[in-house]
Design a protein around this motif. Structure first.
Motif, short mmCIF file in Angstrom:
data_model
loop_
_atom_site.label_atom_id
_atom_site.label_comp_id
_atom_site.label_asym_id
_atom_site.label_seq_id
_atom_site.Cartn_x
_atom_site.Cartn_y
_atom_site.Cartn_z
N LEU A 90 2.05 -69.78 -8.87
CA LEU A 90 2.16 -70.59 -8.03
C LEU A 90 2.38 -69.50 -6.68
O LEU A 90 2.34 -68.30 -6.68
N ASP A 101 13.50 -77.88 -5.28
CA ASP A 101 12.83 -78.92 -5.64
C ASP A 101 14.05 -80.60 -5.97
O ASP A 101 14.03 -81.10 -6.27
N PHE B 189 6.05 -80.85 -6.17
CA PHE B 189 7.50 -80.31 -6.91
C PHE B 189 7.03 -80.28 -9.04
O PHE B 189 7.03 -79.52 -9.25
N GLY B 191 4.81 -80.14 -10.05
CA GLY B 191 3.37 -78.48 -10.37
C GLY B 191 4.19 -77.37 -10.51
O GLY B 191 4.16 -76.65 -11.03
N ARG B 192 5.80 -77.23 -9.16
CA ARG B 192 5.66 -75.73 -9.40
C ARG B 192 6.68 -76.41 -10.41
O ARG B 192 6.88 -74.91 -11.00
N ALA B 193 7.91 -77.53 -10.73
CA ALA B 193 8.67 -76.53 -12.07
C ALA B 193 7.78 -76.88 -13.85
O ALA B 193 8.03 -75.72 -13.90
N ALA B 195 5.13 -75.07 -13.59
CA ALA B 195 4.18 -73.87 -13.47
C ALA B 195 5.25 -72.34 -14.28
O ALA B 195 5.04 -71.47 -15.15
N LEU B 196 6.58 -73.13 -13.46
CA LEU B 196 7.65 -71.89 -14.17
C LEU B 196 8.20 -72.67 -15.38
O LEU B 196 8.84 -71.49 -15.67
#
Ligand SMILES: Nc1ncnc2c1ncn2[C@@H]1O[C@H](COP(=O)(O)OP(=O)(O)OP(=O)(O)O)[C@@H](O)[C@H]1O
Ligand SMILES: [Mg+2]
Lengths: 239, 331
Positions: A90, A101, B189, B191-193, B195-196
């Motif tokens: 990211l 988010d 969002f 995808g961000r979640a 990734a983390l």
């Protein structure tokens, strides 16, 4: 304000925290103690990764121990880990956006807030840099920015200065003292760097073998002979 | 809106060009034997994108994908003989039904990790295999299972795709939409979640991410994709055979997704070509199609030993090197 009331944690036969109580109210408070004293364990109890055997934790008057970890985050708790947790695939901005988010605030407001906090930590020009390409210090700063978005009440840093140079530690310290004015959040910081703690923390809790051995204004605490014996003693052994 | 949602990467542009070229030229040059094979390959490429996405984004091994395709196919056939709705409606309903099955599968699976998760999904695939073998697929008969002896009742193909050539084009379009849907999720969002979460579940929770919810969502997406590809499979033949949906096929599909490169669209295409086109090729050469398994095995060893990002990763690295760009690939 964070009110820790008689927290006890056991790992099998090991008592990692033994009836630890403290009410941290300074804008920046410290937790120190030798290796294995239970500092991270206390942070894990507050953030929900470890269930306390007994005791209570209130943050801004809310009972936190009943909430799942992600719910605590949504209620304004932030924490960093001993190893910074930045997703390599990211961008810096996306790593910060993750934190808000879940909230229903408008997208542009969240983005603007993330950019503001990146400007505060000095990464605004690198917002689109991919996580995997960041230096150790940049990763740490991204972590700090992530902790600052979404109107936090309490931010806890676990050894944020670990692995940083003297200069970077100074910068980080300057940043942490600004957090309260910028976001209104209280900050709790665990670190072995006594110089950093005494510079930025108004009050400090000292743990040793899972017990609270001192708590109060940082200067008084550091002058306490028991703290010197326990904490500074092992520090000498470690070096 | 997320500005980066519509950004076109070099790899993405290559993918869109590839899809467009396949759309235009494949049906023009292929005979009926190869049309059937490439249609099937395009359908499986879409199904593979679902497993590959779960593996690449969350490190979750799902060995049920072909079984879930069977569910999508079953629902499509059942609806076809039940009501007079167009194929597209049936396909969407099949995707939704399979998505729900994906969520149900996620319930026990989310308590497990790594090998145990893989085993749970494999057990589900085994259960589905038995169900399909026992009850078969609807062909216009009476009752809930809708199976009758003898010839099948007519199947309504999509109005837009009545010929095999048109159907291949239709499949390519739907598969491309499937890829774009997954890529869109990755850029927003979820995808961000993800990734983390992949970085560390604790860090994700500390950032307010509901880890269970986002993992379940991933299962749902992979399920919906499988359901739609099952519907396409049903649409291509107008009937389905339980032999297509054995659990061994799910294992093969996952293994090939790794061989191809789970992070890239090209990986899914390579995997689908290996899965469907290679056996067809061996067949026309008069070689025993079991030789394909030997090649798959060699490909898997190759991937495990030298190419963690699969063949597609190596190709993109090569292209990047040729263009003088240093550093690793980003999809
Ligand atoms: N999950 C766990 N299971 C078992 N024992 C644990 C666990 N976490 C911590 N401990 C033990 O509890 C004690 C306190 O550990 P903790 O990590 O809280 O120390 P710390 O004060 O953060 O030390 P450091 O300065 O080295 O980070 C140690 O003896 C540690 O080995
Ligand atoms: Mg610690």
């Amino acid at each position: 304000m964070i009110d820790i009331d008689a927290i006890t944690v056991r790992f099998g036969g090991l008592v990692a925290l033994n009836e630890v109580s403290a009410t941290l109210s300074a804008p920046v408070a410290g937790i120190i103690g030798p290796n294995g004293a239970g500092k991270t364990t206390l942070m894990n109890v507050v953030s929900g990764f470890i269930t306390a055997h007994s005791g209570r934790v209130m943050v801004e008057g809310q009972d936190f121990l009943a909430l799942a970890p992600h719910r605590r985050a949504q209620k304004g708790l932030r924490r960093s880990f001993q190893k910074e947790q930045i997703a390599d695939d990211l961008t810096v901005l996306e790593n910060v956006l993750v934190q808000t988010d879940w909230s229903l605030t408008g997208w542009s407001a969240k983005r603007a807030e993330a950019m503001d906090m990146l400007a505060v930590v000095g990464l605004a020009d690198r917002a689109d840099k991919i996580g995997g390409a960041l230096s150790g210090f940049e990763r740490r700063l991204t972590d700090v920015a992530r902790c600052m978005v979404g109107k936090p009440h309490l931010i806890m840093f676990d050894e944020p200065a670990g692995g940083l140079s003297v200069d970077e530690t100074r910068q980080l310290g300057d940043l942490i003292v600004q957090i309260h004015t910028l976001t209104g959040a209280q900050t709790v910081i665990i670190d072995h760097d006594v110089e950093l703690i005494s510079r930025i923390c108004a009050e400090t809790l000292v743990l040793d073998f899972g017990r609270r051995i001192a708590f109060g204004p940082t200067a008084d605490v550091l002058a306490d002979p028991r703290v010197k014996a326990a904490y500074l003693g092992t520090e000498e052994v470690a070096q | 809106m997320d500005r980066s949602l519509l950004r076109i990467t070099p790899s993405g542009a290559a993918g869109l060009i590839f899809a467009a070229a396949s759309f235009v030229f494949l049906p023009m040059v292929l005979g009926s034997y190869w049309l059937a094979i490439f249609t099937s390959a395009a359908i499986f490429a879409m199904a593979i994108s679902g497993v590959a996405f779960m593996y690449a984004r969350l490190g979750m091994v799902s060995l049920t994908q072909v079984g879930l395709m069977g569910i999508g196919g079953w629902v499509t056939l059942r609806l076809n003989y039940l009501w007079d709705m167009p194929f597209e409606v049936n396909m969407v309903l099949a995707a939704l039904a399979t998505m729900i099955c994906g969520w149900i599968l996620a319930l026990p699976a989310l308590r497990m990790r790594g090998l145990y998760l893989a085993l749970v999904t494999l057990m589900a695939a085994g259960g589905l295999e038995i169900l399909f073998a026992t009850y078969q697929f609807p062909n216009g008969g009476e009752g809930f299972w809708g199976v009758k002896i003898g010839s099948n009742a007519p199947f309504r193909r999509p109005a837009l795709a009545q010929t095999p050539e048109a159907y291949l084009r239709y499949v390519i379009v739907v598969a491309t939409l499937g890829f774009l849907f997954i890529e869109g999720q990755r850029r927003l969002f979820p995808g961000r979640a993800w990734a983390l979460i992949r970085r560390s579940e604790a860090a994700a929770m500390a950032a307010g991410v509901n880890v269970t919810l986002y993992k379940t969502w991933a299962f749902g997406i992979a399920g919906a994709i499988a359901g739609a590809s099952g519907a396409l499979l049903a649409g291509s033949l107008g009937l389905l055979d339980d032999g297509t949906f054995r659990s061994s096929e799910s294992i093969m599909l996952f293994a090939l997704a790794v061989v191809g490169g789970a992070r890239f669209w090209l990986g899914a295409v390579i995997a689908a070509v290996l899965f469907r086109v290679l056996p067809g090729l061996l067949n026309t050469w008069g070689v025993d199609t079991d030789l394909a398994f030997v090649i798959f095995g060699a490909g898997l060893l190759h991937a495990l030993i030298t190419a963690p990002n699969g063949i597609a990763g190596q190709i993109f690295d090569l292209v990047a090197n040729l263009r003088g760009k240093k550093g690793k690939t980003h999809d």
